[in-house]
Design an enzyme around this catalytic site. Structure first.
Site, mmCIF file in Angstrom:
data_model
loop_
_atom_site.group_PDB
_atom_site.id
_atom_site.type_symbol
_atom_site.label_atom_id
_atom_site.label_comp_id
_atom_site.label_asym_id
_atom_site.label_seq_id
_atom_site.Cartn_x
_atom_site.Cartn_y
_atom_site.Cartn_z
ATOM 1 N N LYS A 1 48.245 21.547 -65.818
ATOM 2 C CA LYS A 1 48.436 20.653 -64.677
ATOM 3 C C LYS A 1 47.973 19.240 -64.992
ATOM 4 O O LYS A 1 48.591 18.275 -64.561
ATOM 5 C CB LYS A 1 47.698 21.182 -63.435
ATOM 6 N N LYS B 1 57.911 30.161 -66.283
ATOM 7 C CA LYS B 1 57.780 30.803 -64.972
ATOM 8 C C LYS B 1 58.353 29.906 -63.889
ATOM 9 O O LYS B 1 58.355 28.681 -64.015
ATOM 10 C CB LYS B 1 56.315 31.156 -64.693
ATOM 11 N N LYS C 1 56.666 25.505 -58.569
ATOM 12 C CA LYS C 1 56.956 24.276 -57.843
ATOM 13 C C LYS C 1 56.937 23.075 -58.759
ATOM 14 O O LYS C 1 57.735 22.177 -58.646
ATOM 15 C CB LYS C 1 55.858 24.002 -56.799
HETATM 16 P P1 ADP Z 1 52.654 27.558 -57.891
HETATM 17 O O1 ADP Z 1 52.218 28.346 -59.104
HETATM 18 O O2 ADP Z 1 54.141 27.483 -57.773
HETATM 19 O O3 ADP Z 1 51.959 26.221 -57.825
HETATM 20 P P2 ADP Z 1 50.648 28.731 -56.138
HETATM 21 O O4 ADP Z 1 49.686 28.238 -57.163
HETATM 22 O O5 ADP Z 1 50.421 28.326 -54.716
HETATM 23 O O6 ADP Z 1 52.143 28.355 -56.588
HETATM 24 O O7 ADP Z 1 50.690 30.296 -56.251
HETATM 25 C C1 ADP Z 1 50.602 31.206 -55.168
HETATM 26 C C2 ADP Z 1 50.707 32.616 -55.710
HETATM 27 O O8 ADP Z 1 52.000 32.841 -56.262
HETATM 28 C C3 ADP Z 1 49.704 32.923 -56.835
HETATM 29 O O9 ADP Z 1 49.208 34.237 -56.653
HETATM 30 C C4 ADP Z 1 50.534 32.861 -58.074
HETATM 31 O O10 ADP Z 1 50.019 33.664 -59.111
HETATM 32 C C5 ADP Z 1 51.876 33.378 -57.575
HETATM 33 N N1 ADP Z 1 52.990 32.881 -58.378
HETATM 34 C C6 ADP Z 1 53.344 31.586 -58.537
HETATM 35 N N2 ADP Z 1 54.426 31.490 -59.355
HETATM 36 C C7 ADP Z 1 54.763 32.750 -59.710
HETATM 37 C C8 ADP Z 1 55.795 33.313 -60.526
HETATM 38 N N3 ADP Z 1 56.697 32.556 -61.131
HETATM 39 N N4 ADP Z 1 55.834 34.660 -60.670
HETATM 40 C C9 ADP Z 1 54.925 35.448 -60.062
HETATM 41 N N5 ADP Z 1 53.927 34.988 -59.283
HETATM 42 C C10 ADP Z 1 53.833 33.656 -59.099
HETATM 43 NA NA NA Z 2 49.911 29.201 -59.417
#
Ligand code: ADP
Ligand code: NA
Length: 330
Positions: free
Chosen positions: A114, A197, A200
């Protein structure tokens, strides 16, 4: 309660949840509220590790809560709250910061990713210590399990390390939590680049499936997903990452095993799989969107539900913090 406890959180940063959030995390939260003593939160303290517009943050926090309810969380079966409503998170976070080695925090790969994306000079100290705040989030509730996606595994390991360190230094205080990560859906991949993966911040716009997008936009993204030059529909994440990702998504959304899907599509092309998956996605997001909108249309009810959740959460958090402060010497 006799039930094991789970805790997890999701950021309110970008408005719509994406399919990875849902399949990797939120879907498990919904199932676990039936069998566990479940605490789920919208982590707005984590959101400000990156600059936020105040009005947008407030709106997105409500939106995240509405989406969690639309996905199936029920206020009478779990404790749903907003992190900043429970001041104990920041308070225990400080104690945990003072137990964490600088080098240890520097090894967190999500921070490296990040901060690299933001530029080293713009990354905040908050972004650096965010995994430590997450440690406090989990330990405050004495969680046994933490349902998250694969990307969070390292942070759960840090949580265990710090809990153990505190317990050794100050006496038994914290439960050591275990990650709850499903092998099948722990990592959902970008539809355009199945090597990364879905996320966002890192996904391509066409590879990111937002649950609140117009259903026809979602259907189009699914139909234009990147596969491979072969024609066989077979689950093989190494040789066929794009097709395997689609099979995982369809299997989970429709409750059909991957083996059954492989059989169903024998001798058929990728078009058939994509068009069925597009339909399954539309069937899923259509009621999800309208339910989210209904909840947002009644902000008083939503706010009062979150206030009740915070009250329930605080009862537990305050007890853990008081014990921690006592042991530290406050
Ligand atoms: P991001 O990773 O998109 O910034 P968050 O950090 O808010 O989203 O993640 C919220 C939840 O979603 C966490 O438990 C994270 O591990 C899960 N998560 C995010 N992206 C994925 C993905 N591509 N596959 C599976 N789980 C995910
Ligand atoms: Na995440």
């Amino acid at each position: 309660s006799e039930r094991p406890r789970v805790l997890s959180g999701i950021q309110p940063t970008s408005g719509s949840f994406h399919l990875g959030n849902y399949l990797g995390a939120v879907r498990q939260w919904v199932a676990l509220q039936e069998t566990h003593d479940a605490f789920y939160m919208v982590v707005d303290l984590h959101a400000i590790t990156i600059p936020q517009d105040p009005a947008e943050l407030r709106a997105n926090t409500r939106l995240a809560a509405a989406q969690l309810l639309a996905a199936g969380l029920a206020p009478e079966r779990c404790t749903l709250f907003v992190q900043s409503h429970v001041p104990e998170h920041a308070q225990l976070g400080w104690v945990m910061n003072c137990l964490t080695g600088f080098g240890e925090a520097s090894r967190m790969t999500q921070f490296k990713d990040k901060s690299a994306r933001q530029g080293a000079d713009r990354a905040t100290v908050g972004l650096f210590t965010y995994p430590v705040l997450q440690v406090a989030d989990i330990l405050l509730y004495q969680a046994d399990q933490v349902p998250v996606g694969e990307d969070q595994r390292q942070h759960i390991e840090l949580t265990r390390d710090l809990a153990e360190r505190f317990n050794t230094r100050f006496g038994p205080t914290f439960t050591l939590p275990a990650p709850y990560i499903l092998k099948e859906t722990g990592k959902i991949y970008d539809l355009q680049d199945p090597q990364i993966k879905m996320s966002k911040s890192a996904s391509t716009p066409k590879g990111l499936v937002n649950l609140l997008d117009e259903p026809k936009v979602t259907a189009k993204k699914v139909r234009s997903a990147v596969t491979d030059t072969d024609t066989v529909i077979r689950f093989d994440p190494v040789e066929k990452p794009g097709v395997s990702n689609l099979l995982t998504i369809q299997s989970t959304l429709t409750g059909t095993s991957v083996a059954e899907l492989e059989q169903r599509y024998e001798g058929k092309g990728y078009g058939a799989l994509k068009s069925d998956l597009a339909e399954a996605m539309v069937d899923f997001v259509t009621p999800f969107r309208s339910r989210t909108q209904e909840l947002l249309d009644d902000p008083e009810t939503l706010d009062s539900l979150l206030a009740k959740g915070a009250e329930k959460a605080r009862a537990v958090a305050a007890e853990t913090l008081a014990e921690t402060y006592d042991r530290v010497g406050f």
